[in-house]
Design a protein around this motif. Structure first.
Motif, mmCIF file in Angstrom:
data_model
loop_
_atom_site.group_PDB
_atom_site.id
_atom_site.type_symbol
_atom_site.label_atom_id
_atom_site.label_comp_id
_atom_site.label_asym_id
_atom_site.label_seq_id
_atom_site.Cartn_x
_atom_site.Cartn_y
_atom_site.Cartn_z
ATOM 1 N N ILE B 110 1.043 -1.307 -0.295
ATOM 2 C CA ILE B 110 -0.163 0.319 0.043
ATOM 3 C C ILE B 110 0.791 1.313 -0.171
ATOM 4 O O ILE B 110 0.748 2.133 -0.727
ATOM 5 N N GLY B 111 2.415 1.006 0.596
ATOM 6 C CA GLY B 111 3.643 2.154 0.368
ATOM 7 C C GLY B 111 3.402 2.739 -0.990
ATOM 8 O O GLY B 111 3.341 3.885 -0.938
ATOM 9 N N ALA B 112 3.555 1.919 -1.980
ATOM 10 C CA ALA B 112 4.012 1.962 -2.914
ATOM 11 C C ALA B 112 2.823 2.176 -3.898
ATOM 12 O O ALA B 112 2.814 2.705 -4.755
ATOM 13 N N LEU B 113 1.679 2.851 -3.409
ATOM 14 C CA LEU B 113 -0.025 3.305 -3.936
ATOM 15 C C LEU B 113 0.150 4.813 -3.625
ATOM 16 O O LEU B 113 -0.465 5.126 -4.150
ATOM 17 N N SER B 114 0.857 4.882 -2.318
ATOM 18 C CA SER B 114 -0.147 6.315 -1.422
ATOM 19 C C SER B 114 1.359 7.064 -1.269
ATOM 20 O O SER B 114 2.073 6.347 -0.892
ATOM 21 N N GLY B 115 0.232 8.172 -1.209
ATOM 22 C CA GLY B 115 1.826 9.157 -1.776
ATOM 23 C C GLY B 115 1.167 9.352 -0.027
ATOM 24 O O GLY B 115 2.138 11.005 0.747
ATOM 25 N N VAL B 152 7.955 3.445 6.293
ATOM 26 C CA VAL B 152 8.309 2.670 4.683
ATOM 27 C C VAL B 152 7.713 3.480 3.835
ATOM 28 O O VAL B 152 8.409 3.399 2.919
ATOM 29 N N ASP B 153 6.147 3.575 3.827
ATOM 30 C CA ASP B 153 5.945 4.362 3.308
ATOM 31 C C ASP B 153 6.442 5.585 2.392
ATOM 32 O O ASP B 153 6.532 6.201 0.939
ATOM 33 N N ALA B 154 6.868 6.202 2.948
ATOM 34 C CA ALA B 154 7.693 6.763 3.027
ATOM 35 C C ALA B 154 8.607 7.165 1.996
ATOM 36 O O ALA B 154 9.012 8.352 0.945
ATOM 37 N N LEU B 155 9.078 6.132 2.195
ATOM 38 C CA LEU B 155 11.182 6.183 1.400
ATOM 39 C C LEU B 155 10.577 5.363 -0.033
ATOM 40 O O LEU B 155 11.775 4.875 -0.825
ATOM 41 N N ILE B 156 9.760 5.147 -0.051
ATOM 42 C CA ILE B 156 8.893 4.266 -0.962
ATOM 43 C C ILE B 156 8.047 4.979 -2.240
ATOM 44 O O ILE B 156 6.785 5.511 -1.768
ATOM 45 N N PRO B 157 8.539 5.156 -3.032
ATOM 46 C CA PRO B 157 7.368 6.103 -4.265
ATOM 47 C C PRO B 157 6.397 5.555 -4.696
ATOM 48 O O PRO B 157 6.216 4.159 -4.851
ATOM 49 N N PRO B 158 5.428 6.666 -4.432
ATOM 50 C CA PRO B 158 5.628 7.853 -4.758
ATOM 51 C C PRO B 158 5.061 8.371 -3.548
ATOM 52 O O PRO B 158 4.349 8.359 -2.281
ATOM 53 N N ASN B 159 5.453 9.646 -3.182
ATOM 54 C CA ASN B 159 5.127 10.951 -1.738
ATOM 55 C C ASN B 159 5.050 11.284 -1.408
ATOM 56 O O ASN B 159 6.825 12.205 -2.592
ATOM 57 N N ALA B 160 4.079 12.583 -1.440
ATOM 58 C CA ALA B 160 3.728 13.817 -1.237
ATOM 59 C C ALA B 160 5.437 14.778 -0.710
ATOM 60 O O ALA B 160 6.315 16.003 -0.645
#
Ligand code: NA
Ligand code: NA
Lengths: 306, 439, 164
Positions: B110-115, B152-160
């Protein structure tokens, strides 16, 4: 013994942004002059950028006297003084605006309507350009999604483009994935955002101006001794010239950099160029005249080169 | 006034007030109003704290927060999420700590999907937490992984946030985005390792429950029926971004539409579920936005007084070797992260840090990744961490803030470990941009 | 008095319902803009600014409801170890402080509303709207918050009276 006048200043941009250099040019000049003429009598205390006072709130903070000096762009205070939108449509340099009487009239508007002294326009000698992923042959943007800010929304609409509203932070992905086909931005600065990677064309001619005023709270200004006001004005006039020259130079250096990134220049045919500019400026003035007919007409006269 | 005095007053006042059981948002509000009066020049400053609420919330970049949460609550209340978890559960079989492992795996996906880190956390929290607690998982093994994956989410693009950081620091956006992939994967690997080891040592914290043997055919059928269709939601987020239909922020809305459609198809969409989902979303959104409003002002007061800059300036100007100063910088970010909001920290630290980094001749991509991990760790460090509040928001009432702080601690340690790894092996950050021919 | 609280609760509930409706509406609106842009290269320019304003309205429409439902985050590490009497005492004091803070929000919010009306202040985005029209929800929301805080303070005092 003279007291020290301290001016608390904020800028619309963080210290790292290139716009900050224009402000620094002014403060360095002012500091040198103070040291030479009236040592210790005036201090410009830099409080910070958007981290200290949010960019859209800075001019109102200035009006209320929370800060004494603000360096910002007109777009951020159209909410309190819509007339300043005219400055982007000026085709004069800041020095020429002083000569034509435009500065005096703008200052009058600032003083009367919002209680602010319009000290200078440290407004970069750069123009806005249209950056695209798809080529165009004429001044017609039909079928293209163009990312806009309110500043050039009317111009893009007038040219037939479909305006798309997204924040700058989203432009990179929007370009990469073709959500938008292009955007407008000043001649310098797209590399700061990495957009050159997904930009294929830059369109000539450039249009509009980057209008960045330096403002002082009117009450504070009037309380200052005349000699310090003269000093700040002198520094302002000199800084206006230097900033225009410096950013002219930056714009010139930017083009080869963009070419090196593989961006091609779309140099429209002279007739199309004329049409492009005509539409951009006419739409801009029309918008302004709608909002303030009287002041708008006067500004149009004062800011247009004869 | 001295910077340390300002910081002590503001920080002390805040800590004192939040210990009184006054809601955190209002505790901040009290400190803000008092702080604004004394540090922002009296009444003008007080008006600014109120107008600041308008400016900080009415921004497009915050739109994904309610959308992703609504998506999460819909998937949760309609039972779609539980079905999906059950399917993955079938495949994982009799594995100890499988829900924690599942949480981390799903967090990466989900981290790879969400920014939006907040949204990721809220989504997983609403889907997985109730099931974990039902299965008798300890708070440590249930709350912890759910909050950990947020970083982890923030390191995997996309991320605002990455984009904001890159633009503030004048770092190449594209490079910084992909530079986070390797550290992100390593971090989730470390989380997995921790969970697996912990389950070995303390088996009672993640009870193994007997899973009846399930024939392959049933597993496949369940996957096709319950898991693959969730791909529609994923498609309406990542697919739409990839196809150029929507920007990452906008895609949160289409993802929500996707979950509506899916719930409708499964005949799980009724008035009651919509009502529950919307109220659940309101609850978390209002709570988070109130905190964003007040923490924004709090950060502004710190910046306006020069206190935050004073502290950072003091630490960077000490006469010691560059690497020690760099470590000091990251520690400052970690400390600020304990009580400030991420973007505010960036805005305060970056202008002071970047000249120093350039002076030392450090690789800016590497530094950007280090900053990113440190900033994201701030989301889970007590007492002030948005992720912690999100977790409190989605957790059942018997979970106290103390439970959450305790559960998150190991993940803070892993994050710090990850910073150390990247610090001493810069290639972890630079290898992918290098492979892509960007360097 | 009882009638007033029934009315007050009704208002708070209605505001929460409105916030929920706005949430659904902006989800639909954003999907609509995306679809129109992708399929027909057409943008309804006022939609995005309205969704941004909607976020503020959602917060201040929902915040009193959330306070009443005890949904705002609290840190209860020390509080849980206090005895019933002290808890009540502390709650009462803190609710009064909360109420006073929110009444300050009403006051300075109203000052800003007057500033905006006097100066004809607008908010300039893709469309230009009078700032007051959006901002007004802050003082309105704060009024309800203030009332709710004082209501909670008083109800804690009453509990005390009942037990003694
Ligand atoms: Na991400
Ligand atoms: Na934190």
């Amino acid at each position: 013994k003279a007291e020290t006048v301290t001016l608390k200043a904020v800028t619309a941009w963080p210290k790292t942004a290139s716009e900050y250099k224009a402000f620094a040019t002014f403060t360095e000049l002012a500091e040198q002059m103070v040291a030479r003429k009236y040592p210790g009598e005036l201090k410009i205390q830099y409080i910070g950028g958007p981290e200290a006072v949010k960019t859209p709130d800075q001019v109102q903070a200035l009006q209320r006297g929370m800060v004494d000096m603000v360096f910002t762009t007109t777009a951020y205070y159209l909410s309190v003084l819509p007339e300043v939108d005219a400055i982007k449509l000026s085709n004069l340099t800041p020095s020429e605006e002083r000569a034509s009487g435009a500065w005096a009239y703008l200052n009058e508007l600032h003083e009367k309507k919002v209680g602010i002294y319009y000290l200078a326009r440290l407004g970069l000698g750069t123009k806005f350009h249209l950056y695209l992923k798809k080529p165009i042959k004429s001044a017609d943007l039909k079928g293209l999604n163009i990312r806009v800010s309110p500043m050039y929304l009317q111009a893009i609409k007038g040219l037939g483009g479909n305006p798309v509203v997204i924040p700058p932070t989203e432009v990179y992905v929007a370009l990469e994935r073709n959500v938008v086909d292009g955007y407008c931005w000043p001649a310098v600065g797209i590399r700061d955002w990495g957009w050159q990677k997904h930009t294929k064309y830059v369109v000539d001619p450039g249009f509009y101006n980057v209008p960045n005023p330096l403002l002082v709270n009117l009450k504070i200004w009037n309380q200052m001794p005349q000699k310090l006001r003269d000093l700040l004005t002198e520094a302002a006039i000199e800084a206006e010239k230097r900033v225009v020259a410096a950013f002219d130079e930056l714009s010139r250096q930017e083009r080869p950099m963009l070419l090196k990134e593989g961006i091609q220049v779309i140099d429209l045919a002279p007739a199309e160029k004329e049409k492009f500019l005509k539409v951009a400026y006419e739409e801009g003035w029309k918008d302004l005249l709608n909002k303030s007919p009287q002041a708008g007409a006067k500004l149009k006269e004062l800011l247009t080169k004869k | 006034m001295e910077w340390w005095l300002v910081i002590s007053l503001l920080f002390g006042g805040m800590v004192l007030l939040i210990l009184t059981n006054l809601p955190v948002a209002f505790a901040f509000l009290v400190v803000n109003l008092v702080g604004a009066y004394f540090f922002l020049g009296g009444v003008p400053g007080l008006i600014s704290t109120v107008t600041g609420a308008f400016t900080s919330i009415t921004t497009f970049t915050l739109l994904p927060v309610p959308f992703f949460i609504l998506m999460g609550t819909l998937i949760f209340h309609s039972g779609l999420g539980l079905n999906a978890v059950n399917v993955l559960d079938k495949w994982l079989g009799r594995l100890r700590g499988r829900l924690s492992i599942l949480a981390i795996m799903m967090g990466v996906i989900i981290g790879a999907l969400s920014g939006s880190t907040i949204a990721t956390c809220a989504l997983l929290g609403t889907i997985l937490l109730p099931d974990m607690l039902k299965r008798g998982y300890s708070k440590n093994m249930s709350l912890g992984p759910l909050m950990g994956v947020g970083t982890v989410d923030a390191l995997i693009p996309p991320n605002a946030l990455t984009v904001v950081l890159a633009s503030l620091a004048n770092i190449d956006v594209g490079q910084l985005l992909i530079a986070g992939i390797v550290p992100g994967v390593i971090m989730s690997g470390l989380y997995l390792l921790y969970v697996i080891l912990w389950c070995r040592l303390f088996p009672e914290e993640a009870p193994v429950y007997d899973v009846p043997h399930i024939p392959l055919k049933e597993k496949v059928m369940a996957t096709v029926k319950y898991l693959l269709p969730l791909g529609l939601i994923i498609f309406m987020v990542i697919g739409f971004i990839f196809l150029g239909v929507a920007t990452p922020t906008e895609a949160a809305a289409t993802g929500t539409l996707g979950s509506f459609i899916l719930a409708l198809v499964y005949r799980r969409l009724n008035w009651e579920i919509i009502k529950k989902s919307v109220y659940g979303t309101l609850k978390v959104t209002v709570m988070i936005f109130m905190i964003i409003i007040v923490s924004n002002t709090y950060g502004e007061i710190l910046a306006f007084t020069g206190a935050a800059a004073g502290m950072t300036g003091f630490l960077t100007n000490l006469n010691i070797p560059p690497i020690v100063i760099l470590i000091g910088m990251l520690i400052v970010v970690l400390i600020l992260g304990c009580f400030m909001e991420t973007v505010a920290i960036m805005m305060i630290a970056i202008p002071i840090y970047m000249p120093v980094i350039h002076a030392f001749g450090y690789n800016t991509i590497w530094f950007g990744v280090l900053m990113l991990i440190a900033l994201e760790t701030g989301l889970i460090t007590p007492p002030f961490g948005v992720t912690l509040f999100v977790m409190k928001g989605v957790a059942p009432p018997e979970i106290t803030m103390a439970d959450i702080w305790k559960a998150v601690t190991p993940y803070v340690i892993v994050d710090v470990l990850c910073i150390a790894l990247v610090l001493f092996m810069p290639s972890l950050a630079t290898v992918v941009p290098g492979l892509m021919g960007m360097r | 008095m009882k009638k007033f609280w029934v009315f007050f609760d009704r208002v708070v509930d209605l505001m929460a319902i409105l916030a929920g409706a706005i949430l659904i509406a902006i989800t639909a609106a954003v999907c609509y803009t995306i679809g129109m842009r992708f399929l027909f290269t057409k943008t309804t320019i006022w939609i995005i600014p309205m969704t941004e304003y909607a976020l503020l309205w959602i917060v201040f429409l929902g915040t009193t409801w959330l306070l009443r439902e005890k949904g705002h985050i609290t840190t209860d590490i020390i509080y849980t170890h206090l005895n019933e009497k002290r808890k009540r005492y502390l709650d009462c004091v803190m609710n009064v402080i909360g109420g006073l803070t929110c009444s300050a929000m009403i006051f300075f919010g109203t000052v800003h509303v007057l500033e905006c009306i006097r100066g004809g202040v607008t908010d300039v985005r893709a469309v230009t709207v009078p700032k007051t029209a959006v901002f007004i929800i802050i003082p309105i929301g704060s009024i309800l918050l203030t009332i709710q805080f004082f209501r909670m303070a008083v109800s804690r005092i009453k509990e005390q009276d009942d037990t003694t």
